[in-house]
Design a protein around this motif. Sequence first.
Motif, PDB file in Angstrom:
ATOM      1  N   LEU A   1       0.847  -1.197   0.000  1.00  0.00           N
ATOM      2  CA  LEU A   1       0.000   0.000   0.000  1.00  0.00           C
ATOM      3  C   LEU A   1       0.885   1.250   0.000  1.00  0.00           C
ATOM      4  CD1 LEU A   1      -3.098   0.174   0.114  1.00  0.00           C
ATOM      5  CD2 LEU A   1      -2.936   0.413   2.579  1.00  0.00           C
TER       6      LEU A   1
ATOM      7  N   THR B   1       2.551   1.587  -3.355  1.00  0.00           N
ATOM      8  CA  THR B   1       1.628   2.105  -4.367  1.00  0.00           C
ATOM      9  C   THR B   1       1.542   3.623  -4.269  1.00  0.00           C
ATOM     10  OG1 THR B   1       0.347   0.067  -4.247  1.00  0.00           O
ATOM     11  CG2 THR B   1      -0.758   1.978  -5.199  1.00  0.00           C
ATOM     12  N   GLN B   2       1.442   4.104  -3.031  1.00  0.00           N
ATOM     13  CA  GLN B   2       1.393   5.541  -2.798  1.00  0.00           C
ATOM     14  C   GLN B   2       2.672   6.205  -3.341  1.00  0.00           C
ATOM     15  OE1 GLN B   2       0.936   6.406   1.367  1.00  0.00           O
ATOM     16  NE2 GLN B   2       0.235   8.494   1.021  1.00  0.00           N
TER      17      GLN B   2
ATOM     18  N   ILE C   1       2.739   6.308  -7.238  1.00  0.00           N
ATOM     19  CA  ILE C   1       1.931   7.399  -7.810  1.00  0.00           C
ATOM     20  C   ILE C   1       2.695   8.718  -7.665  1.00  0.00           C
ATOM     21  CG2 ILE C   1      -0.245   8.670  -7.676  1.00  0.00           C
ATOM     22  CD1 ILE C   1      -1.580   6.135  -6.606  1.00  0.00           C
ATOM     23  N   GLU C   2       3.338   8.890  -6.498  1.00  0.00           N
ATOM     24  CA  GLU C   2       4.110  10.109  -6.241  1.00  0.00           C
ATOM     25  C   GLU C   2       5.268  10.243  -7.243  1.00  0.00           C
ATOM     26  OE1 GLU C   2       5.456  10.229  -2.109  1.00  0.00           O
ATOM     27  OE2 GLU C   2       7.219  11.329  -2.818  1.00  0.00           O
TER      28      GLU C   2
ATOM     29  N   THR D   1      -6.601   8.720  -5.699  1.00  0.00           N
ATOM     30  CA  THR D   1      -6.152   7.410  -5.219  1.00  0.00           C
ATOM     31  C   THR D   1      -5.035   7.584  -4.193  1.00  0.00           C
ATOM     32  OG1 THR D   1      -6.710   6.426  -7.342  1.00  0.00           O
ATOM     33  CG2 THR D   1      -5.209   5.182  -5.942  1.00  0.00           C
ATOM     34  N   GLN D   2      -4.097   8.481  -4.525  1.00  0.00           N
ATOM     35  CA  GLN D   2      -2.992   8.768  -3.611  1.00  0.00           C
ATOM     36  C   GLN D   2      -3.546   9.293  -2.273  1.00  0.00           C
ATOM     37  OE1 GLN D   2      -0.280  11.556  -5.368  1.00  0.00           O
ATOM     38  NE2 GLN D   2       1.386  11.087  -3.944  1.00  0.00           N
TER      39      GLN D   2
ATOM     40  N   ILE E   1      -5.246   6.526  -0.177  1.00  0.00           N
ATOM     41  CA  ILE E   1      -4.299   5.674   0.562  1.00  0.00           C
ATOM     42  C   ILE E   1      -3.798   6.423   1.791  1.00  0.00           C
ATOM     43  CG2 ILE E   1      -2.090   4.436   0.462  1.00  0.00           C
ATOM     44  CD1 ILE E   1      -2.554   4.038  -2.534  1.00  0.00           C
ATOM     45  N   GLU E   2      -3.544   7.726   1.605  1.00  0.00           N
ATOM     46  CA  GLU E   2      -3.065   8.558   2.716  1.00  0.00           C
ATOM     47  C   GLU E   2      -4.103   8.608   3.854  1.00  0.00           C
ATOM     48  OE1 GLU E   2      -1.887  12.509   1.285  1.00  0.00           O
ATOM     49  OE2 GLU E   2      -2.551  13.283   3.244  1.00  0.00           O
TER      50      GLU E   2
ATOM     51  N   LEU F   1      -6.547   6.386   4.477  1.00  0.00           N
ATOM     52  CA  LEU F   1      -7.073   5.081   4.908  1.00  0.00           C
ATOM     53  C   LEU F   1      -6.922   4.891   6.411  1.00  0.00           C
ATOM     54  CD1 LEU F   1      -6.043   2.082   2.595  1.00  0.00           C
ATOM     55  CD2 LEU F   1      -8.295   2.528   3.570  1.00  0.00           C
TER      56      LEU F   1
END
Lengths: 317, 317
Positions: free
Chosen positions: A201, A204-205, A208-209, B204-205, B208-209, B211
């Motif tokens: 997770l 994934t973050q 994207i960054e 999406t980013q 996740i942040e 969550l």
Amino acid sequence: MDREIVKLLSEAGGVAIFPHVSADGDAIGSSLALAMALKKAGKDVVVYVEENIPAVYRFLPGTELTRFYDSSDEAMDINLALDTGDVGRLGTRGEAFFKAPCTVNIDHHVTNTKFALLNYVDETSASTGEIVYILLKKLKLHIDTDMATCLYTAVATDTGGFKYSNTTAETHRIASELVSAGIDIGELSQRIFDNTTYPKLRLTQKAIELLEFYENNRLAVVTFSRADLLATGASDEDCDGIVNIGRSVEGVEVSLLVKEKNAEEVRVNLRSKTYVDVSEVAAAFGGGGHKRAAGCTVNGTLQQVREQLIEAVKDRL
Amino acid sequence: MDREIVKLLSEAGGVAIFPHVSADGDAIGSSLALAMALKKAGKDVVVYVEENIPAVYRFLPGTELTRFYDSSDEAMDINLALDTGDVGRLGTRGEAFFKAPCTVNIDHHVTNTKFALLNYVDETSASTGEIVYILLKKLKLHIDTDMATCLYTAVATDTGGFKYSNTTAETHRIASELVSAGIDIGELSQRIFDNTTYPKLRLTQKAIELLEFYENNRLAVVTFSRADLLATGASDEDCDGIVNIGRSVEGVEVSLLVKEKNAEEVRVNLRSKTYVDVSEVAAAFGGGGHKRAAGCTVNGTLQQVREQLIEAVKDRL
């Protein structure tokens, strides 16, 4: 399906199965299904794996038939490579593979080098799992729920969950038969696809960054240093599928994941959407794969390899 | 399939199709496929949509048959609701729907209220698309590539790409038939699933942040304020699928997306993995859906609704 292979397998007393190195769902699923079926038919069977089975596939039935090769092991009648495009993909098991009196190579990679005595390569098949399904039918072996679970895993993973262009009417027809064998699609799919670890997770973050876009946003690139992987706590296995994040973005044709293995080696995963043949790009760097999904390991620093790959892809966009 | 519905449809001169509000891939895909087939059979056909078709589905064939209802429109012989669980899901078209001499309701939601004159609800069907496929077969109408494209979209989206537990052997059998009709799965899947917009990527980013995990990590919650949506530039459509991020995490049973609609209303999407019936939770808040995927719109502030939903889910974990 090659009649000689069917005849030899039905007559063999012992068969050793060799999935490729860094075995994926197709390699593992098709190997376990074939192993369980041949075992049930009364044969001596072993699956020689190169590495431990990835955590995500350890729930699959039949893993008790897998082990590491030992040089004192006696050769089986048949050594059978599954989903393995070339001898390099046998890793440290290359020598062991050729010790059997008969070697068989069953695969669906268009780049397959036909390295065995008998070779059956069907590049129209979306997965090796589909070929093993047909092989089991030809061998008149019953596909039970356990085998169906493994074969469905093979088919579902190699088609990206029935989304890639390799998916055919035959893929769905076989999937339908496998579901009829009593598998629980919801639970199985969650185990295969919905098992994001916490490190993944975070990875994934991070991905994207770090996403960069080139060539009018038709090329997406994620570059992971060892430090990035360490910071997220991610394993190599957690990197599976990260390359699809870039591919899923609107307008992107090619997505690259460029990952530092060590100071001298970089692993690159390539994906394309509709027209770029990334297996050609990977082959130019000593790798291989399929038109829409390929990979290569390249000597050089992270930045060098990244630049080289971007240049190579640019020419094809 | 209900014989009377088949007979009435085959004899009707004009049919108006009503997909539900906030139409998804199943509602739109099955509506367009049925509309094109009936049109080709020589009937007057219109699909009355509540909103503009979402950008992601605008490439689908048959959209020229869709429009907004106008109160001066003459009633058709049959008004047919597709994928619509209750009258509320007809939105502003509720009154228009009941103006036809015959109303039909074809759906697969277990919570369907059977609000029409003739109702055909098959809750074992993974999608309304599958029911429309069978209906077209019963009507002896040829399913061409355009109709197959729409029906495949319906089936693929409502099964989460053949991953949800609603996927059956019949689902794959129908998918196989649809692929045989000449659709390009790779291209179609990319259009449906791999079309992440840049705002969605940022969303999406952010998800996740944000969550949060509760109840020994079995409950995952993402809470979006209007400010979060504004900051990422995301539209409501971009929120589709965000709830699946939490659901995909290992160990999570229920995932919630709690989204501020305005100062008084909060939209909640619920997903579960294996045992919690989220349609019951949603129903308790005036919503509905399926066991593993449901939704509700609740009056209250973002934090109030979030707490209420967390409490309601906790009791079922």
